[in-house]
Scaffold this active site. Structure first.
Site, mmCIF file in Angstrom:
data_model
loop_
_atom_site.group_PDB
_atom_site.id
_atom_site.type_symbol
_atom_site.label_atom_id
_atom_site.label_comp_id
_atom_site.label_asym_id
_atom_site.label_seq_id
_atom_site.Cartn_x
_atom_site.Cartn_y
_atom_site.Cartn_z
ATOM 1 N N ASP A 9 0.863 -1.174 0.000
ATOM 2 C CA ASP A 9 0.000 0.000 0.000
ATOM 3 C C ASP A 9 0.908 1.235 0.000
ATOM 4 O O ASP A 9 2.053 1.165 0.471
ATOM 5 C CB ASP A 9 -0.883 -0.039 1.243
ATOM 6 N N ALA A 10 0.390 2.341 -0.492
ATOM 7 C CA ALA A 10 1.218 3.540 -0.588
ATOM 8 C C ALA A 10 1.101 4.445 0.635
ATOM 9 O O ALA A 10 2.069 4.674 1.366
ATOM 10 C CB ALA A 10 0.867 4.317 -1.856
ATOM 11 N N TYR A 11 -0.094 4.957 0.868
ATOM 12 C CA TYR A 11 -0.281 6.043 1.838
ATOM 13 C C TYR A 11 -0.402 5.521 3.264
ATOM 14 O O TYR A 11 -1.308 4.782 3.594
ATOM 15 C CB TYR A 11 -1.487 6.893 1.442
ATOM 16 N N ARG A 40 -7.015 12.937 6.905
ATOM 17 C CA ARG A 40 -6.808 11.540 6.531
ATOM 18 C C ARG A 40 -8.079 10.707 6.742
ATOM 19 O O ARG A 40 -8.455 9.900 5.885
ATOM 20 C CB ARG A 40 -5.658 10.969 7.363
ATOM 21 N N SER A 116 -2.568 0.801 -4.746
ATOM 22 C CA SER A 116 -3.048 1.942 -3.971
ATOM 23 C C SER A 116 -4.359 2.507 -4.500
ATOM 24 O O SER A 116 -4.658 2.425 -5.690
ATOM 25 C CB SER A 116 -1.979 3.046 -3.999
ATOM 26 N N ASN A 117 -5.091 3.133 -3.573
ATOM 27 C CA ASN A 117 -6.254 3.934 -3.946
ATOM 28 C C ASN A 117 -5.850 5.225 -4.637
ATOM 29 O O ASN A 117 -6.695 5.901 -5.237
ATOM 30 C CB ASN A 117 -7.072 4.293 -2.704
#
Length: 217
Positions: A9-11, A40, A116-117
């Site tokens: 995942d990225a964030y 967030r 990722s989203n």
């Protein structure tokens, strides 16, 4: 390596989602941490709501809308910092251990990817800013599907592209809800519990819990 692919995942996992507000703390004011937390939380809430009702807006639009909502919730925060915060979010810092961990996995012969989203443009900017392009093989964005995690079709982007069974993929995320979705899909999952949060989704447990990405592999 025990898995053919290591997908991140990225964030919150590779990139520090609170780095933008921290970078401009003086401009935002004393309630910057509260602003960042609301920003967030709403960003994620908007993605889940949009996915469930089938009303797509890309993740950058949701990021902007979430920040605007956070400013309304935290009137002490200076709205004049909006442009600075969005620019910083587009170029987020990665966590300190990230480059070495990804380099080690890639050197061992595994595929290394992001799932990722985030929008394609957001992810490209973050990868470039963190100088991770040489150690990441693929970046999978939900843009092509126009939905968000935890829709199983998102996790299937990886298995379809790599022609792998889910259990050949090790998936790392700092988001416990994301780990639950990936576990249900069949990935081997590693929860990166940076915030030392209590466990949840107890029927969908990760294979491993780590405080950061050191130890992945």
């Amino acid at each position: 390596m025990s898995h053919a692919a290591y997908v991140f995942d990225a964030y919150g996992t590779l990139f520090d989602v609170h780095a933008a507000v921290r970078r401009h703390a003086d401009a935002v004011g004393p309630d910057g941490q509260l602003l960042s937390e609301i920003w967030r939380a709403k960003q994620l809430e908007y993605s889940w709501t949009r996915a469930l009702m089938g009303q797509w807006r890309d993740f950058w639009a949701l990021t902007e809308e979430a920040l605007d909502h956070a400013f309304e919730r935290v009137p002490s925060a200076d709205k004049g910092a909006r442009a600075q915060l969005l620019d910083a979010y587009f170029k987020l810092d990665c966590y300190p251990e990230v480059p070495a961990v990804l380099k080690r996995l890639k050197a061992a012969g595994a595929r290394v990817a992001i799932l990722s989203n985030g929008s394609t443009e957001m992810l490209a900017s973050a990868v470039e800013n963190a100088a991770l392009g040489a150690v990441i093989d693929d970046v999978f964005s939900v843009d092509s599907l126009q939905t968000f995690k935890t829709d199983p079709t998102v996790y299937d982007l990886v298995t379809t592209s790599y022609r792998l069974y889910p259990d050949a993929v090790s998936f790392q995320s700092s988001n416990r809800w994301d780990i639950a979705g990936a576990t249900k899909f069949g990935f081997r999952t590693v929860w990166i519990n940076r915030a030392k949060m209590p466990d949840e989704y107890l029927d969908l447990s990760p294979s491993l819990i780590l405080p950061d990405l050191n130890g992945v592999g």
